[in-house]
Write a protein that holds these residues in place. Structure first.
Motif, short mmCIF file in Angstrom:
data_model
loop_
_atom_site.label_atom_id
_atom_site.label_comp_id
_atom_site.label_asym_id
_atom_site.label_seq_id
_atom_site.Cartn_x
_atom_site.Cartn_y
_atom_site.Cartn_z
N LEU A 58 -1.91 -20.49 7.67
CA LEU A 58 -2.41 -19.20 7.21
C LEU A 58 -2.32 -19.12 5.69
CD1 LEU A 58 -0.73 -16.77 9.79
CD2 LEU A 58 -2.96 -17.87 9.93
N ASN A 59 -3.13 -18.26 5.12
CA ASN A 59 -3.05 -18.00 3.69
C ASN A 59 -2.09 -16.84 3.45
OD1 ASN A 59 -5.05 -19.94 3.07
ND2 ASN A 59 -6.66 -18.48 3.56
N PHE A 60 -1.16 -17.02 2.53
CA PHE A 60 -0.20 -15.98 2.18
C PHE A 60 -0.28 -15.77 0.68
CE2 PHE A 60 4.05 -14.22 1.36
CZ PHE A 60 4.13 -13.26 2.35
N LYS A 61 -0.90 -14.66 0.27
CA LYS A 61 -1.12 -14.39 -1.14
C LYS A 61 -0.24 -13.23 -1.59
CE LYS A 61 -5.99 -15.79 -0.78
NZ LYS A 61 -7.40 -15.37 -0.97
N VAL A 62 0.42 -13.41 -2.72
CA VAL A 62 1.31 -12.39 -3.25
C VAL A 62 0.83 -11.97 -4.63
CG1 VAL A 62 3.68 -11.78 -3.82
CG2 VAL A 62 3.23 -13.46 -2.01
N ILE A 437 9.09 1.66 0.83
CA ILE A 437 7.96 2.49 1.23
C ILE A 437 6.71 1.62 1.32
CG2 ILE A 437 6.58 4.52 0.69
CD1 ILE A 437 9.55 5.09 1.24
N LEU A 438 6.00 1.75 2.42
CA LEU A 438 4.78 0.97 2.66
C LEU A 438 3.55 1.78 2.25
CD1 LEU A 438 3.66 -1.69 4.15
CD2 LEU A 438 3.21 -0.13 6.04
N THR A 439 2.63 1.14 1.53
CA THR A 439 1.31 1.71 1.25
C THR A 439 0.29 0.59 1.37
OG1 THR A 439 1.34 1.28 -1.14
CG2 THR A 439 2.29 3.37 -0.40
N LEU A 440 -0.98 0.94 1.26
CA LEU A 440 -2.00 -0.08 1.09
C LEU A 440 -1.96 -0.55 -0.36
CD1 LEU A 440 -5.04 1.34 3.10
CD2 LEU A 440 -3.35 -0.34 3.81
N PRO A 441 -2.50 -1.74 -0.66
CA PRO A 441 -2.47 -2.25 -2.03
C PRO A 441 -3.06 -1.27 -3.03
CG PRO A 441 -3.13 -3.99 -0.52
CD PRO A 441 -3.06 -2.73 0.28
N HIS A 442 -2.40 -1.18 -4.17
CA HIS A 442 -2.77 -0.25 -5.25
C HIS A 442 -2.82 1.20 -4.76
CE1 HIS A 442 -3.92 -3.06 -8.62
NE2 HIS A 442 -3.77 -3.90 -7.61
N MET A 443 -2.04 1.46 -3.70
CA MET A 443 -1.96 2.80 -3.10
C MET A 443 -3.33 3.33 -2.70
SD MET A 443 1.09 4.64 -5.26
CE MET A 443 2.60 3.74 -5.71
N LEU A 444 -4.16 2.42 -2.19
CA LEU A 444 -5.50 2.79 -1.72
C LEU A 444 -5.39 3.91 -0.69
CD1 LEU A 444 -8.60 2.19 -1.48
CD2 LEU A 444 -7.99 0.58 0.35
N GLY A 445 -6.09 5.02 -0.92
CA GLY A 445 -6.11 6.13 0.02
C GLY A 445 -4.87 6.99 0.00
N ALA A 446 -3.90 6.67 -0.85
CA ALA A 446 -2.65 7.44 -0.88
C ALA A 446 -2.85 8.77 -1.60
CB ALA A 446 -1.54 6.63 -1.55
N SER A 447 -1.96 9.70 -1.32
CA SER A 447 -2.01 11.02 -1.95
C SER A 447 -1.90 10.92 -3.46
CB SER A 447 -0.88 11.89 -1.41
OG SER A 447 -0.74 13.08 -2.16
N ASN A 448 -2.55 11.81 -4.14
CA ASN A 448 -2.47 11.86 -5.59
C ASN A 448 -1.05 12.17 -6.08
OD1 ASN A 448 -3.90 11.65 -8.13
ND2 ASN A 448 -3.59 13.87 -8.36
N ARG A 483 -3.18 -6.60 4.68
CA ARG A 483 -2.94 -6.33 3.27
C ARG A 483 -2.07 -5.09 3.15
NH1 ARG A 483 -9.35 -6.99 1.70
NH2 ARG A 483 -9.38 -9.26 1.50
N VAL A 484 -0.86 -5.27 2.65
CA VAL A 484 0.07 -4.14 2.52
C VAL A 484 0.84 -4.27 1.21
CG1 VAL A 484 0.36 -3.74 4.99
CG2 VAL A 484 1.84 -5.39 3.84
N GLN A 485 1.36 -3.14 0.76
CA GLN A 485 2.12 -3.08 -0.50
C GLN A 485 3.51 -2.51 -0.24
OE1 GLN A 485 0.04 -1.75 -4.08
NE2 GLN A 485 1.66 -0.25 -4.44
N PRO A 508 5.55 0.71 -7.46
CA PRO A 508 5.07 -0.48 -6.74
C PRO A 508 5.83 -1.73 -7.16
CG PRO A 508 3.52 0.09 -8.48
CD PRO A 508 4.58 1.17 -8.47
N ALA A 509 6.06 -2.63 -6.22
CA ALA A 509 6.74 -3.90 -6.52
C ALA A 509 5.78 -5.08 -6.33
CB ALA A 509 7.96 -4.07 -5.64
N ILE A 510 5.29 -5.26 -5.10
CA ILE A 510 4.35 -6.35 -4.81
C ILE A 510 3.39 -5.89 -3.72
CG2 ILE A 510 6.06 -8.14 -5.33
CD1 ILE A 510 6.27 -8.63 -2.29
N TRP A 511 2.25 -6.59 -3.60
CA TRP A 511 1.44 -6.45 -2.40
C TRP A 511 1.06 -7.84 -1.91
CZ3 TRP A 511 -3.79 -7.63 -1.45
CH2 TRP A 511 -4.63 -7.85 -2.54
N VAL A 512 0.89 -7.96 -0.59
CA VAL A 512 0.65 -9.27 0.01
C VAL A 512 -0.58 -9.22 0.92
CG1 VAL A 512 3.09 -9.89 -0.05
CG2 VAL A 512 2.16 -8.81 2.00
#
Length: 575
Positions: A58-62, A437-448, A483-485, A508-512
């Motif tokens: 599998l591909n594992f990108k950080v 805390i889990l978000t989508l990468p770059h806090m996609l769709g997250a609250s302002n 894809r999670v952050q 934010p720390a990392i997203w993978v």
């Protein structure tokens, strides 16, 4: 006597009927049975070999959020981050099978995972790159400590209130306050009584407290330097290799109270913190995943029902998790603790347009539903695209019937009044034993409420949304992945000097991205074994149907033409 064209026409009709029967009935049944046989996991079968060792890694990108203004953040500034990466790893999975069930419908295994850094795919980035990133282990320790102290003090407060309510003098004062509250000229009396009762509470609380507790708070602040290598900020200067796998070292030769704190950290059992040979500790995001696995999975082999193949039946001998909140009824398992779907390495066969499917991720302790989006083609292989819905981390709370995800383990952070985080964020504290805390990468769709407190985020649905393309018949993943952050709240903590000027932000720390992209060798194998066979059968189907109908129609036309021609006059012979 029948004309030869009628006989040919009848044969054409028979061929057309056979073509239709084969194409719409016989061939689909044959293909269905063949696919069933190929996906069922039986000891010694080809599918079993592919199950034990995935045919390709599998591909594992950080991607790491490098902090560009750490000193300013320490003085209350809003963080500015810069994404660097991807750092690409090849993830090899090997399953160590323990046993099959008696009827062969279940298989139990432990999965070992190994990561190899892919220099070519990662270029120009290397594992030696220096970064400035959130000091996850120190921040986690301080917040866990704060939470535990808060729980202790809340317990004291509850006992104190109970004692006050049983004290006759305090009951008299309370009744007197209720009578004179807001009535001049007695307002000043009310203020005195409030102050008096608060003083009584303070005295009683001091007597109630463990004397070592106050000392611990004082000495914790004084010993942070010895525990975490003299930190100047809430950020660590390190290398990518150390941050992700080898470990950022701390607790190096601690003495006295610092040693006691380090022992407490070590005994907490965090997966991301490992003891080194010299007795020091080291934090890394994925070091614990690189090697032998510990979770014991039981999955369906597909025997008896191929549509259930690889669906997880048990994890560590339990049908459900014990991570999230459960229902009020004793023994009732909440939707949050249910284990549904596969581990995303493959999916059940015979996908249909408009359907949905589940994957389970042990890394975030939850099942995730994927929904059909569209038809796709991947290098000539037809498939369906699935992606996550709003119910992943956007629609969470009592209004969505999944308040079991609202564990409310964080104090003094940006959250709703009911304890749930705002849309687009999920508290993994009870999953990871750390305030992550889990978000989508770059806090996609997250609250302002979260996004406005960070500079440098660039959410893009095409780059950051979780999706997977699946071959329709076999359920084989063609491309895509999870894809999670991972984030942590950064905030001021009482009596901890290094945090005193911090602005509360979700940092934010990392997203993978963990997934697959079927390589050329596997594409050719897939086409040879399945796609080319399907094309051949399709040709036979339409050749028989169209060819037979064509012959029948042409023969009938020829017969009609011959019937319509005038008969030739007989030739007279002169004798």
């Amino acid at each position: 006597m029948l004309h030869w064209s009628l006989i040919v026409s009848a044969l054409g009709v028979i061929v057309a009927v056979l073509g239709a029967y084969c194409g719409w009935s016989l061939f689909p049944i044959m293909i269905h049975k063949k696919v069933e046989q190929s996906v069922i996991i039986a000891d010694g079968s080809e599918q079993y070999k592919r199950f034990v060792n995935l045919p390709q890694p599998l591909n594992f990108k950080v991607y790491i959020f490098n902090v560009t203004n750490p000193d300013m953040i320490q003085n209350g500034a809003i963080p500015i981050v810069e994404e660097i990466g991807p750092y690409v790893y090849r993830q090899y999975r090997q399953k160590k099978v323990k046993h099959f069930s008696r009827d062969g419908s279940k298989i139990t295994y432990v999965q070992n995972v190994h990561f190899d850094f892919d220099e070519d795919a990662s270029a120009p980035y290397t594992q030696s790159d220096r970064i400035v990133a959130l000091n996850m282990h120190m921040n986690a320790f301080l917040q866990v400590f704060e939470r535990e102290i808060t729980d202790i003090l809340q317990g004291f407060a509850n006992r104190l209130n109970s004692r006050l309510n049983r004290t006759p003098g305090v009951r008299v004062l309370k009744r007197l306050m209720e009578r004179i509250r807001g009535k001049p000229p007695f307002s000043w009396v009310n203020g005195i009584l409030v102050s008096l009762i608060e003083d009584v509470k303070s005295v009683l609380q001091i007597s109630e407290n463990d004397p070592g507790l106050a000392l611990l708070l004082v000495h914790l602040n004084a010993n942070l330097k010895a525990v975490f290598n003299d930190p100047r900020s809430m950020f660590v200067h390190t290398s990518v290799r150390e941050y992700l796998f080898d470990g950022v070292r701390f607790c190096i030769n601690p003495q006295g109270i610092a040693k006691a704190i380090c022992n407490q950290i070590k005994e907490s059992g965090s997966k991301t913190i490992r003891e080194q040979s010299d007795g020091s500790l080291a934090f890394s995001f994925f070091g614990h995943k690189n090697g032998s696995g510990h979770e014991v999975y039981e999955v369906h082999t597909g025997k008896g029902d191929a549509t259930k193949v690889l669906e997880i039946q048990k994890l560590d001998d339990s049908h459900n998790l014990q991570v999230w909140l459960n229902g009020s009824t004793e023994g009732e398992t909440s939707v949050c603790n249910q284990i549904n779907g596969t581990d995303a390495s493959s999916y059940p066969p015979f996908r249909q347009r408009g359907d949905s499917m589940y994957i389970f991720s042990a890394d975030i302790c939850r099942s995730v539903q994927l929904f059909y989006q569209s038809d796709i083609q991947y290098q000539g292989i037809p498939g369906f695209r699935y992606s996550i819905g709003e119910n992943f981390i956007n629609d969470i709370g009592p209004e969505h019937d999944n308040e079991c995800f609202c564990v409310d383990k964080l104090a003094n952070v940006i959250k709703r009044k009911n304890g749930c985080l705002y849309a687009g964020a999920l508290d993994l504290t009870t999953c990871l034993d750390a305030p992550v805390i889990l978000t989508l990468p770059h806090m996609l769709g997250a609250s302002n409420e979260y996004r406005k407190m960070i500079r440098g985020l660039k959410p893009d649905a095409k780059k950051h949304q979780t999706f997977v393309d699946v071959q329709t018949l076999t359920g084989t993943p063609l491309q895509g992945g999870k894809r999670v952050q991972f984030n942590m709240f950064l905030k001021s903590i009482n009596r901890i000097t290094i945090t005193e000027n911090l602005t509360t932000v979700l940092m934010p720390a990392i997203w993978v991205e963990e997934g697959i992209q079927l390589n050329g060798e596997m594409v050719n194998f897939f086409k040879k074994k399945l796609i080319n066979t399907l094309k051949t059968l399709d040709i036979v189907h339409w050749a028989g149907l169209c060819g037979g109908m064509g012959v029948a129609i042409l023969s009938l036309l020829y017969y009609t033409y011959q019937r319509g021609r005038p008969a030739k006059a007989p030739v007279k012979q002169v004798g």
